[in-house]
Design a protein around this motif. Structure first.
Motif, PDB file in Angstrom:
ATOM      1  N   ILE A  43      22.355  38.279 -39.780  1.00 29.72           N
ATOM      2  CA  ILE A  43      22.886  36.786 -39.471  1.00 29.72           C
ATOM      3  C   ILE A  43      22.884  36.687 -38.122  1.00 29.72           C
ATOM      4  CG2 ILE A  43      25.007  35.593 -40.104  1.00 29.72           C
ATOM      5  CD1 ILE A  43      23.899  36.360 -42.614  1.00 29.72           C
ATOM      6  N   ILE A  44      22.374  35.566 -37.714  1.00 29.87           N
ATOM      7  CA  ILE A  44      22.404  35.198 -36.196  1.00 29.87           C
ATOM      8  C   ILE A  44      23.360  33.865 -36.102  1.00 29.87           C
ATOM      9  CG2 ILE A  44      20.839  34.153 -34.466  1.00 29.87           C
ATOM     10  CD1 ILE A  44      19.953  36.984 -35.224  1.00 29.87           C
ATOM     11  N   GLU A  45      24.036  33.981 -35.117  1.00 30.03           N
ATOM     12  CA  GLU A  45      24.855  32.759 -34.858  1.00 30.03           C
ATOM     13  C   GLU A  45      24.377  31.827 -33.912  1.00 30.03           C
ATOM     14  OE1 GLU A  45      28.903  33.630 -33.388  1.00 30.03           O
ATOM     15  OE2 GLU A  45      29.405  34.926 -35.210  1.00 30.03           O
ATOM     16  N   VAL A  46      24.114  30.522 -34.167  1.00 28.88           N
ATOM     17  CA  VAL A  46      23.467  29.631 -33.451  1.00 28.88           C
ATOM     18  C   VAL A  46      24.545  28.443 -33.017  1.00 28.88           C
ATOM     19  CG1 VAL A  46      21.647  27.841 -33.191  1.00 28.88           C
ATOM     20  CG2 VAL A  46      21.321  29.911 -34.574  1.00 28.88           C
ATOM     21  N   LYS A  47      24.613  28.172 -31.627  1.00 28.22           N
ATOM     22  CA  LYS A  47      25.670  27.327 -31.364  1.00 28.22           C
ATOM     23  C   LYS A  47      25.319  25.944 -32.051  1.00 28.22           C
ATOM     24  CE  LYS A  47      27.703  25.196 -27.303  1.00 28.22           C
ATOM     25  NZ  LYS A  47      27.775  24.975 -26.095  1.00 28.22           N
ATOM     26  N   ASN A  48      26.262  25.318 -32.740  1.00 29.14           N
ATOM     27  CA  ASN A  48      26.167  24.209 -33.389  1.00 29.14           C
ATOM     28  C   ASN A  48      25.897  22.801 -32.230  1.00 29.14           C
ATOM     29  OD1 ASN A  48      26.177  21.994 -35.131  1.00 29.14           O
ATOM     30  ND2 ASN A  48      27.734  22.624 -36.331  1.00 29.14           N
ATOM     31  N   ASP A  49      24.888  22.394 -32.201  1.00 31.66           N
ATOM     32  CA  ASP A  49      24.537  21.335 -31.269  1.00 31.66           C
ATOM     33  C   ASP A  49      24.403  19.987 -31.923  1.00 31.66           C
ATOM     34  OD1 ASP A  49      22.065  21.712 -32.504  1.00 31.66           O
ATOM     35  OD2 ASP A  49      20.966  21.929 -30.499  1.00 31.66           O
ATOM     36  N   GLY A  50      24.939  19.991 -33.242  1.00 32.13           N
ATOM     37  CA  GLY A  50      24.766  18.715 -33.745  1.00 32.13           C
ATOM     38  C   GLY A  50      23.358  18.519 -34.708  1.00 32.13           C
ATOM     39  N   THR A  51      22.351  19.449 -34.718  1.00 34.01           N
ATOM     40  CA  THR A  51      21.182  19.529 -35.401  1.00 34.01           C
ATOM     41  C   THR A  51      21.659  19.194 -37.040  1.00 34.01           C
ATOM     42  OG1 THR A  51      20.210  21.064 -34.013  1.00 34.01           O
ATOM     43  CG2 THR A  51      18.963  20.626 -36.156  1.00 34.01           C
ATOM     44  N   PRO A  52      21.057  18.213 -37.541  1.00 32.34           N
ATOM     45  CA  PRO A  52      21.475  17.837 -39.065  1.00 32.34           C
ATOM     46  C   PRO A  52      20.731  19.070 -40.026  1.00 32.34           C
ATOM     47  CG  PRO A  52      19.751  16.526 -38.110  1.00 32.34           C
ATOM     48  CD  PRO A  52      19.965  17.354 -37.093  1.00 32.34           C
ATOM     49  N   VAL A  53      21.623  19.875 -40.195  1.00 34.78           N
ATOM     50  CA  VAL A  53      21.320  20.785 -41.399  1.00 34.78           C
ATOM     51  C   VAL A  53      22.400  21.069 -42.273  1.00 34.78           C
ATOM     52  CG1 VAL A  53      19.761  22.254 -39.776  1.00 34.78           C
ATOM     53  CG2 VAL A  53      22.203  22.982 -39.923  1.00 34.78           C
ATOM     54  N   ARG A  54      22.085  21.537 -43.690  1.00 37.32           N
ATOM     55  CA  ARG A  54      23.112  21.764 -44.563  1.00 37.32           C
ATOM     56  C   ARG A  54      22.881  23.363 -45.024  1.00 37.32           C
ATOM     57  NH1 ARG A  54      21.502  17.152 -48.848  1.00 37.32           N
ATOM     58  NH2 ARG A  54      19.631  17.903 -48.230  1.00 37.32           N
ATOM     59  N   THR A  55      23.792  23.731 -45.661  1.00 35.48           N
ATOM     60  CA  THR A  55      23.559  25.094 -46.123  1.00 35.48           C
ATOM     61  C   THR A  55      22.542  25.212 -47.291  1.00 35.48           C
ATOM     62  OG1 THR A  55      25.887  25.506 -45.968  1.00 35.48           O
ATOM     63  CG2 THR A  55      24.728  27.144 -47.409  1.00 35.48           C
ATOM     64  N   GLY A  56      21.651  26.379 -47.061  1.00 32.35           N
ATOM     65  CA  GLY A  56      20.288  26.460 -47.708  1.00 32.35           C
ATOM     66  C   GLY A  56      19.126  25.865 -47.080  1.00 32.35           C
ATOM     67  N   ASP A  57      19.316  25.184 -46.021  1.00 34.71           N
ATOM     68  CA  ASP A  57      18.015  24.703 -45.253  1.00 34.71           C
ATOM     69  C   ASP A  57      17.273  25.605 -44.978  1.00 34.71           C
ATOM     70  OD1 ASP A  57      18.721  22.024 -45.998  1.00 34.71           O
ATOM     71  OD2 ASP A  57      19.203  21.344 -44.086  1.00 34.71           O
ATOM     72  N   LYS A  58      16.037  25.520 -44.751  1.00 35.05           N
ATOM     73  CA  LYS A  58      15.217  26.458 -43.927  1.00 35.05           C
ATOM     74  C   LYS A  58      14.822  25.938 -42.473  1.00 35.05           C
ATOM     75  CE  LYS A  58      12.146  28.084 -47.923  1.00 35.05           C
ATOM     76  NZ  LYS A  58      10.935  28.534 -48.107  1.00 35.05           N
ATOM     77  N   VAL A  59      15.239  26.919 -41.406  1.00 32.76           N
ATOM     78  CA  VAL A  59      15.030  26.594 -40.196  1.00 32.76           C
ATOM     79  C   VAL A  59      14.246  27.668 -39.522  1.00 32.76           C
ATOM     80  CG1 VAL A  59      17.392  25.367 -40.325  1.00 32.76           C
ATOM     81  CG2 VAL A  59      17.222  27.702 -39.820  1.00 32.76           C
ATOM     82  N   VAL A  60      13.992  27.433 -38.084  1.00 33.78           N
ATOM     83  CA  VAL A  60      13.387  28.554 -37.444  1.00 33.78           C
ATOM     84  C   VAL A  60      14.191  28.745 -36.157  1.00 33.78           C
ATOM     85  CG1 VAL A  60      11.500  28.814 -35.835  1.00 33.78           C
ATOM     86  CG2 VAL A  60      11.032  27.625 -37.853  1.00 33.78           C
ATOM     87  N   VAL A  61      14.681  30.041 -35.916  1.00 29.50           N
ATOM     88  CA  VAL A  61      15.601  30.448 -34.916  1.00 29.50           C
ATOM     89  C   VAL A  61      14.886  30.712 -33.802  1.00 29.50           C
ATOM     90  CG1 VAL A  61      17.569  31.865 -34.172  1.00 29.50           C
ATOM     91  CG2 VAL A  61      17.557  31.069 -36.741  1.00 29.50           C
ATOM     92  N   THR A  62      15.216  30.167 -32.520  1.00 28.52           N
ATOM     93  CA  THR A  62      14.138  30.593 -31.178  1.00 28.52           C
ATOM     94  C   THR A  62      15.156  31.080 -30.430  1.00 28.52           C
ATOM     95  OG1 THR A  62      12.779  28.788 -32.126  1.00 28.52           O
ATOM     96  CG2 THR A  62      12.496  29.547 -29.704  1.00 28.52           C
ATOM     97  N   LEU A  63      14.523  32.032 -29.708  1.00 22.52           N
ATOM     98  CA  LEU A  63      15.256  32.745 -28.357  1.00 22.52           C
ATOM     99  C   LEU A  63      14.266  32.518 -27.300  1.00 22.52           C
ATOM    100  CD1 LEU A  63      17.485  34.452 -27.222  1.00 22.52           C
ATOM    101  CD2 LEU A  63      16.009  36.452 -27.777  1.00 22.52           C
ATOM    102  N   ALA A  64      14.494  31.979 -26.181  1.00 21.65           N
ATOM    103  CA  ALA A  64      13.582  31.683 -25.061  1.00 21.65           C
ATOM    104  C   ALA A  64      12.918  33.124 -24.656  1.00 21.65           C
ATOM    105  CB  ALA A  64      14.624  31.060 -23.867  1.00 21.65           C
ATOM    106  N   ALA A  65      11.647  33.057 -24.069  1.00 20.78           N
ATOM    107  CA  ALA A  65      11.002  33.788 -23.535  1.00 20.78           C
ATOM    108  C   ALA A  65      11.993  34.778 -22.486  1.00 20.78           C
ATOM    109  CB  ALA A  65       9.776  33.671 -23.178  1.00 20.78           C
TER     110      ALA A  65
END
Length: 136
Positions: A43-65
């Motif tokens: 489970i990854i915690e991503v800061k909520n920046d207002g990206t419009p997502v809902r529970t169950g949505d498929k997303v891509v989690v990115t970490l800067a190089a």
């Protein structure tokens, strides 16, 4: 570094994303027959920046190089350098092979314990970003 995941929870400050962490050989066609293929859910915690997502949505989690290189440095390169340094120093001061070996084993243990205690401070330095995947 990117991982596909599914949003499992949303709070005002964070979005929780479940990812399936796979070993390098998990994508192999023979992975189901191999005992070394490993998969873990994280489970990854991503800061909520207002990206419009809902529970169950498929997303891509990115970490800067840059953050990825820092993580590699902290978890692999620096401990290796500390082990080599402990071997050189204990040999130079004339310690027995037993003491030299025990020091080389003890140094990474102490290092990883220190990392564990500083995990909250380190967590602030590694920022994940979220991209929603669009199914066409």
């Amino acid at each position: 570094m990117e991982h596909e995941g599914i949003v499992t929870g949303i709070t005002p400050s964070h979005i929780l994303v479940r990812i399936l962490q796979q070993s390098a050989c998990a994508g192999c066609h023979a992975a189901s027959l191999c005992a070394t293929a490993e998969q873990k859910e994280k489970i990854i915690e991503v800061k909520n920046d207002g990206t419009p997502v809902r529970t169950g949505d498929k997303v891509v989690v990115t970490l800067a190089a840059k953050s990825g290189y820092k993580a590699l440095w902290l978890t692999a390169v620096l401990p290796l350098l500390l082990i080599v340094l402990s071997l050189v120093v204990t040999t130079w001061v004339g310690a027995s092979e037993l003491v030299t070996g025990l020091c080389a084993l003890l140094v990474p243990v102490i290092y990883y314990i220190l990392l564990y205690f500083y995990r909250d401070r380190l967590k602030k330095q590694f920022t994940f970003f979220l991209k929603k995947t669009f199914v066409s």
